[in-house]
Design a protein around this motif. Structure first.
Motif, mmCIF file in Angstrom:
data_model
loop_
_atom_site.group_PDB
_atom_site.id
_atom_site.type_symbol
_atom_site.label_atom_id
_atom_site.label_comp_id
_atom_site.label_asym_id
_atom_site.label_seq_id
_atom_site.Cartn_x
_atom_site.Cartn_y
_atom_site.Cartn_z
ATOM 1 N N ASP A 199 82.987 88.773 41.950
ATOM 2 C CA ASP A 199 83.170 89.163 40.662
ATOM 3 C C ASP A 199 84.032 89.991 40.401
ATOM 4 O O ASP A 199 84.732 89.923 38.866
ATOM 5 N N LEU A 200 85.092 90.372 41.176
ATOM 6 C CA LEU A 200 86.508 90.956 40.954
ATOM 7 C C LEU A 200 87.745 89.897 40.704
ATOM 8 O O LEU A 200 88.547 90.129 40.302
ATOM 9 N N ALA A 201 87.033 88.638 41.216
ATOM 10 C CA ALA A 201 88.274 87.530 41.081
ATOM 11 C C ALA A 201 88.866 87.154 39.788
ATOM 12 O O ALA A 201 89.990 87.330 39.270
ATOM 13 N N PRO A 202 87.789 87.056 38.495
ATOM 14 C CA PRO A 202 88.445 86.733 37.232
ATOM 15 C C PRO A 202 88.951 87.921 36.833
ATOM 16 O O PRO A 202 89.914 87.973 36.027
ATOM 17 N N ILE A 203 88.532 89.156 37.313
ATOM 18 C CA ILE A 203 89.408 90.330 36.815
ATOM 19 C C ILE A 203 90.797 90.404 37.450
ATOM 20 O O ILE A 203 91.735 90.541 36.593
ATOM 21 N N SER A 204 90.892 90.381 38.634
ATOM 22 C CA SER A 204 92.380 90.257 39.400
ATOM 23 C C SER A 204 92.773 89.170 38.915
ATOM 24 O O SER A 204 94.283 89.180 38.641
ATOM 25 N N GLY A 205 92.362 88.141 38.690
ATOM 26 C CA GLY A 205 93.039 86.611 38.602
ATOM 27 C C GLY A 205 93.634 86.545 37.198
ATOM 28 O O GLY A 205 94.389 85.323 36.911
ATOM 29 N N HIS A 206 92.975 87.103 36.308
ATOM 30 C CA HIS A 206 93.414 87.211 34.857
ATOM 31 C C HIS A 206 93.985 87.836 34.137
ATOM 32 O O HIS A 206 94.163 88.077 32.923
ATOM 33 N N HIS A 207 94.866 88.950 35.169
ATOM 34 C CA HIS A 207 95.841 89.965 34.496
ATOM 35 C C HIS A 207 97.195 89.613 33.900
ATOM 36 O O HIS A 207 97.701 90.103 33.355
ATOM 37 N N HIS A 208 97.357 88.258 34.012
ATOM 38 C CA HIS A 208 98.363 87.477 33.255
ATOM 39 C C HIS A 208 98.098 86.652 31.924
ATOM 40 O O HIS A 208 98.907 86.113 31.282
ATOM 41 N N GLU A 209 96.855 86.635 31.695
ATOM 42 C CA GLU A 209 96.499 86.220 30.398
ATOM 43 C C GLU A 209 96.587 87.159 29.347
ATOM 44 O O GLU A 209 96.703 88.263 29.597
ATOM 45 N N LYS A 210 96.959 86.507 28.127
ATOM 46 C CA LYS A 210 97.254 87.161 27.041
ATOM 47 C C LYS A 210 96.248 87.115 25.840
ATOM 48 O O LYS A 210 95.757 86.357 25.829
ATOM 49 N N TYR A 211 96.557 88.188 25.170
ATOM 50 C CA TYR A 211 95.363 88.369 24.215
ATOM 51 C C TYR A 211 95.144 87.455 23.045
ATOM 52 O O TYR A 211 94.090 86.845 22.544
ATOM 53 N N ASP A 212 96.364 86.620 22.680
ATOM 54 C CA ASP A 212 96.418 85.709 21.832
ATOM 55 C C ASP A 212 96.153 83.955 22.360
ATOM 56 O O ASP A 212 96.363 83.049 21.689
ATOM 57 N N GLY A 213 96.044 84.092 23.905
ATOM 58 C CA GLY A 213 95.723 83.012 24.339
ATOM 59 C C GLY A 213 96.893 82.197 25.007
ATOM 60 O O GLY A 213 96.783 81.358 25.608
ATOM 61 N N SER A 214 97.961 82.997 25.114
ATOM 62 C CA SER A 214 99.234 82.119 25.458
ATOM 63 C C SER A 214 99.535 82.609 27.004
ATOM 64 O O SER A 214 100.622 81.880 27.449
ATOM 65 N N GLY A 215 98.809 83.202 27.651
ATOM 66 C CA GLY A 215 99.008 83.359 29.042
ATOM 67 C C GLY A 215 98.314 82.482 30.007
ATOM 68 O O GLY A 215 98.106 81.267 29.705
#
Length: 411
Positions: free
Chosen positions: A318-334
């Motif tokens: 369950d940590l995978a999407p937390i660690s793996g999505h730290h370069h996602e951006k609030y506006d969806g451009s990450g």
């Protein structure tokens, strides 16, 4: 196997998998050495089979800072010429000594490049002065390197090359045990098959009995901290990055009112968030100028690699999407999945701010180092586009105005 025992073992397998990552491929060096060493140990030191499995998984942990993986340094002169290679058994022994349940493997890792005739390193000891575990690791390490020659060796060719090294690199006993093990059923074909090696590792993990003492929460926490240090050791400028991001993440999470258990989970995720970066070529990570399109595409793969690594640890999936999505951006451009707003888990939104703050306030080859105040101004500037505005509100209040890396790492 008890839950904590299994978590500890899965963390070891994940750590070793991370160390064996190269761009777009897994080398499986540590897994192969671990499986083979464990099978050999059952013949000569069965009571230490579990220990030597761990030693095999982590035997090259001291070499993580090399530009290329250890398996590519096949010239013996390179091992004496490069200090990182020559000293990696000592460095690896120092690292595992910090983890209480692994103290029994320290000498094995320290000795895994010693030769039977005394011509090895780092201590130049010979014969039975070399720990038995170290002797087993030596021949297993050699087996894996030889298994990579082109064209591939069959079992007869492998035995021939190993036989040429008996008496000087390893003892007659080690050679004979190796030959016996390779000749059992289809073991030789399976150990060199990359599709099979994962199955063999997880079979060992599942069959390992509980330890006599068990593992406590502190042991698990220590392993994850070591995991972060190993990640950061791959590149000079990232020293301490994972521990600082973990500290900043937990600080923000606490002040957002998250429960202690959730804060700890996010702290663990932060220590592991850059695991996939070890697969990115140093030339890209250290490039002082702007990345090319192809280089950026390669860089954007590292969160995917991180998630692949964490997915091998059942208790941490369950940590995978937390660690793996730290370069996602609030506006969806990450990246890597183009998620936005609440589609990004809160932990990842917090970590995105913590990661950016540390990157801005640390010395990096591609940007000027900012003060804490300047970094906070950037966070505010990009709130609502790159960052969650509610997370930023808390972050600018609690993050330090004058970051002291040493203090952050020690808290």
């Amino acid at each position: 196997m008890e839950i904590k025992d299994k978590l500890f073992t899965e963390l070891m397998t994940a750590l070793s998998l991370m160390m064996d990552l190269e761009e777009n491929r897994k080398l499986y060096h540590a897994w192969r050495v671990g499986v083979l060493a464990e099978k050999m140990a059952r013949k000569v030191m069965p009571e230490y089979a579990n220990h030597i499995f761990y030693a095999g998984l982590l035997h090259d942990i001291g070499a993580i800072s090399l530009p290329d993986h250890m398996v590519h340094y096949t010239n013996p002169d390179d091992h004496l010429r490069y200090p990182v290679i020559y000293n990696h058994p000592r460095k690896g022994a120092e690292i595992v000594r910090e983890i209480e349940p692994l103290k029994g493997v320290v000498d094995m890792i320290l000795d895994h490049h010693e030769h039977w005739d005394g011509s090895g390193y780092p201590r130049g000891i010979c014969g039975d002065r070399i720990s038995l575990g170290g002797q087993i690791l030596r021949i297993c390490d050699t087996f894996d390197v030889l298994s990579r020659v082109k064209p591939p060796l069959d079992i007869v060719g492998m035995k021939t090359l190993l036989a040429a090294r008996r008496g000087w690199e390893f003892s007659d006993l080690m050679y004979e045990v190796m030959v016996e093990v390779l000749g059992e059923g289809n073991f030789f074909d399976e150990i060199i098959d990359e599709q099979k090696i994962g199955e063999m590792v997880f079979k060992i993990v599942e069959s390992m009995p509980p330890t006599k003492t068990g593992y406590c929460e502190r042991d698990i926490s220590k392993v994850i901290q070591v995991f972060g240090r190993v990640i950061d050791a791959k590149h000079e400028y990232t020293a301490g990055h994972s521990s600082r991001v973990a500290f900043y993440t937990s600080l923000i999470a606490k002040n957002l009112g998250l429960a202690d258990s959730e804060v700890e989970k996010l702290e663990f995720a932060a220590y592991l968030h850059d695991a996939g970066k070890v697969a990115i070529p140093r030339a890209i990570l250290d490039k002082p100028g702007r990345l090319t399109l192809e280089e950026f595409k390669t860089m954007k793969r590292h969160p995917v690699y991180t998630m692949e690594i964490l997915s091998t640890v059942g208790a941490l999936k369950d940590l995978a999407p937390i660690s793996g999505h730290h370069h996602e951006k609030y506006d969806g451009s990450g990246y890597p999945d183009g998620l936005s707003r609440d589609g990004i888990q809160l932990g990842a939104r917090i970590m995105a701010v913590a990661d950016a703050f540390d990157a801005m306030t640390s010395a990096r080859p591609y940007q000027k180092q900012k003060s804490g105040w300047e970094a906070k101004e950037e966070l505010v500037k990009w709130a609502g586009s790159q960052f969650d505005p509610e997370v930023v509100k808390v972050a600018v209040r609690v993050l330090p105005d004058h970051p002291q890396p040493e203090e952050a790492e020690s808290r």
